[in-house]
Design a protein around this motif. Sequence first.
Motif, PDB file in Angstrom:
ATOM      1  N   UNK A 141       0.774  -1.047   0.172  1.00 50.46           N
ATOM      2  CA  UNK A 141       0.164   0.295   0.040  1.00 50.46           C
ATOM      3  C   UNK A 141       0.478   1.517   0.020  1.00 50.46           C
ATOM      4  N   UNK A 142       2.017   1.058   0.772  1.00 52.16           N
ATOM      5  CA  UNK A 142       3.138   2.602   0.945  1.00 52.16           C
ATOM      6  C   UNK A 142       3.209   2.602  -0.768  1.00 52.16           C
ATOM      7  N   UNK A 143       3.905   1.338  -1.350  1.00 50.95           N
ATOM      8  CA  UNK A 143       3.848   1.465  -2.788  1.00 50.95           C
ATOM      9  C   UNK A 143       3.572   2.135  -3.551  1.00 50.95           C
ATOM     10  N   UNK A 144       1.827   1.242  -3.360  1.00 51.73           N
ATOM     11  CA  UNK A 144       0.450   1.812  -4.414  1.00 51.73           C
ATOM     12  C   UNK A 144       0.686   3.776  -4.023  1.00 51.73           C
ATOM     13  N   UNK A 198      -7.963  -8.347  -0.419  1.00 53.51           N
ATOM     14  CA  UNK A 198      -9.216  -7.402  -0.613  1.00 53.51           C
ATOM     15  C   UNK A 198      -8.756  -5.636  -0.322  1.00 53.51           C
ATOM     16  N   UNK A 199      -7.386  -5.910   0.867  1.00 53.13           N
ATOM     17  CA  UNK A 199      -7.535  -4.552   1.589  1.00 53.13           C
ATOM     18  C   UNK A 199      -5.766  -3.830   0.463  1.00 53.13           C
ATOM     19  N   UNK A 200      -5.708  -4.619  -0.309  1.00 54.48           N
ATOM     20  CA  UNK A 200      -4.854  -4.161  -1.420  1.00 54.48           C
ATOM     21  C   UNK A 200      -5.671  -3.360  -2.399  1.00 54.48           C
ATOM     22  N   UNK A 201      -6.744  -4.314  -2.835  1.00 54.97           N
ATOM     23  CA  UNK A 201      -7.708  -3.634  -3.827  1.00 54.97           C
ATOM     24  C   UNK A 201      -8.220  -2.450  -3.666  1.00 54.97           C
ATOM     25  N   UNK A 202      -8.692  -2.617  -2.328  1.00 46.62           N
ATOM     26  CA  UNK A 202      -9.732  -1.113  -1.674  1.00 46.62           C
ATOM     27  C   UNK A 202      -8.215  -0.054  -1.724  1.00 46.62           C
ATOM     28  N   UNK A 203      -7.044   0.179  -0.864  1.00 48.14           N
ATOM     29  CA  UNK A 203      -6.819   0.786  -0.886  1.00 48.14           C
ATOM     30  C   UNK A 203      -6.280   1.752  -2.200  1.00 48.14           C
ATOM     31  N   UNK A 209      -6.108   3.439  -8.418  1.00 45.03           N
ATOM     32  CA  UNK A 209      -5.591   2.645  -8.845  1.00 45.03           C
ATOM     33  C   UNK A 209      -6.738   0.838  -9.297  1.00 45.03           C
ATOM     34  N   UNK A 210      -6.438   0.511 -10.194  1.00 44.64           N
ATOM     35  CA  UNK A 210      -6.920  -0.840  -9.700  1.00 44.64           C
ATOM     36  C   UNK A 210      -5.869  -2.263  -9.966  1.00 44.64           C
ATOM     37  N   UNK A 211      -5.585  -2.790  -9.641  1.00 48.22           N
ATOM     38  CA  UNK A 211      -4.769  -4.725  -9.330  1.00 48.22           C
ATOM     39  C   UNK A 211      -5.194  -5.369 -10.183  1.00 48.22           C
ATOM     40  N   UNK A 212      -3.705  -5.314 -10.586  1.00 46.86           N
ATOM     41  CA  UNK A 212      -4.099  -6.473 -12.144  1.00 46.86           C
ATOM     42  C   UNK A 212      -3.010  -7.471 -11.462  1.00 46.86           C
ATOM     43  N   UNK A 290     -12.090 -12.082  -7.222  1.00 39.83           N
ATOM     44  CA  UNK A 290     -11.818 -11.551  -6.496  1.00 39.83           C
ATOM     45  C   UNK A 290     -11.188 -10.058  -6.801  1.00 39.83           C
ATOM     46  N   UNK A 291     -10.922  -9.878  -7.540  1.00 40.93           N
ATOM     47  CA  UNK A 291      -9.896  -8.726  -8.669  1.00 40.93           C
ATOM     48  C   UNK A 291     -11.510  -8.190  -9.478  1.00 40.93           C
ATOM     49  N   UNK A 292     -11.873  -6.568  -9.157  1.00 42.86           N
ATOM     50  CA  UNK A 292     -12.512  -6.317  -9.732  1.00 42.86           C
ATOM     51  C   UNK A 292     -12.549  -5.013 -11.085  1.00 42.86           C
ATOM     52  N   UNK A 293     -10.417  -5.329 -10.855  1.00 40.80           N
ATOM     53  CA  UNK A 293     -10.142  -4.749 -11.921  1.00 40.80           C
ATOM     54  C   UNK A 293     -10.513  -5.643 -13.520  1.00 40.80           C
TER      55      UNK A 293
END
Length: 498
Positions: A141-144, A198-203, A209-212, A290-293
């Motif tokens: 999340x810091x990198x995000x 899920x926390x990473x995706x939400x952050x 940003x999307x998660x791939x 698990x991935x909304x992107x």
Amino acid sequence: MTVPVPRSQTIDAAAAPFTFTATSRIVTAPETAATAEFAARALADAIGRTIAIVEDPADGDIVLEIAEGPAESYTLSADATTLRIVGGDAAGLFYGVQTLVQLLAASRTIAAQTIADAPRFAYRGVMLDVARHFFDVAAVTGYIDRAAALKFNALHLHLSDDQGWRIALDSHPELVEKASDSAIGGDAGGFFTKDDYARIVAHAASRHMIVVPEIDGPGHTHALGLAHPELVEAPVITPEVAEVVEAFGGGMPQPGAPYTGLAVGFSSVKIRDEATYGLLGDVYRELAAMTPGPYLHVGGDEALGTDPSDYAHYVTRVTRMVADLGKTPIAWHEAGASAELAPGTIGQYWGFVTPTDGMDEKARTFVRNGARLILSPADAAYLDMKLDADSTLGLTWANGPTSVQDSYGWDPADIIDGVGDDDILGVEAPLWAETLRTAADLDAQAFPRIAAAAEIAWSPADAPERTWGSFRTRVGALGALWRSQGIVFTAAPEIDWV
């Protein structure tokens, strides 16, 4: 003096500037409240004081608005009484705030001006390898946060490789139970629970940003074999594998034993075994849910010990599997060797700025099939290359070391003949973790070169300030801001740091 440089910036030197004072506030409305709260936090970090959020404007305030416009676009206007940011959508407003953070970090007085800005490419990604070494949720999340500040909008997570499997799945708990403990050099492994993911995706979503997620194959699958030895081939020990083992240690890969070295290309799933696709179908189905992107990355790189016809069979099967789940597959450019990929499969080019070994032709296959490319030339965009010969972190295999100027001195439309802006989905800056162990390592290896990738992905190629001389001055001016944000960047001597 911002990075990325905006599409247009008109300064009225004769007009009175906007001055941010002790009484300046952020003016918001219900539709901009989330961005206002983010802006208050980000500006507090940059200028060292708390900023009030209000609904009624007064002179000296910062006004945030949304008015429908092009995706991710914004305008920023400043005069003697007001600084106003208008986003074409919520993401555009967020990016306008990031521009403001840079401006105010440099000076509390902002010249009267109008910035009109929008991205060159729709996909602006960073990739984080959590397989070679594992990084926890806080590091990710810091990198995000760091990437979003430079207007990146995608985080590609490399979740599986020879050294470890990093995502827990209800359908196959054995994958993390048996294949997540190891990492390069014998370091501790780790994995993300579904709640972690899920926390990473939400952050990421809160930063637009999307998660791939990437599950690599058919190679880079030794760790999968720790959980399912019946689904993998015996390691193929080529002279190249032996050479890497000789140079870096780690021992030869052995069936059924964790692999902690740096060699690649020796592993493969059993491509003609239907049980392989049974497992992968479960994995991709759960990961897709698990991935909304819109994207799932299927890997496909460095399958050096795999027969070409088997390789083509594999990438065809998995891209169609992902497409059937309603996601758009992304594959490394080698998958262009297959003529039967799922329609719309995106190719990710990781060859050099000057292509070698037919890598450009494989990449062109995606375009001929009506899809687009993500450009990640390894000798310019790979953030894991050494910055200079004396760097303690990083590798050099991609024409390295890669200086900041090297990382800036390329354009996506100039890499592959016949592939122009309309054929390019975007740009991604990967950060492989063979030599990286901590969040501070991520900072030191990514910064400042990540800013070069950000500008290449966002700014028009013909922008007047889109030059190395301008960039090195502008990125140097970010030094104080980065330090205030706790970014442990490498002070490259090419840059005059503030």
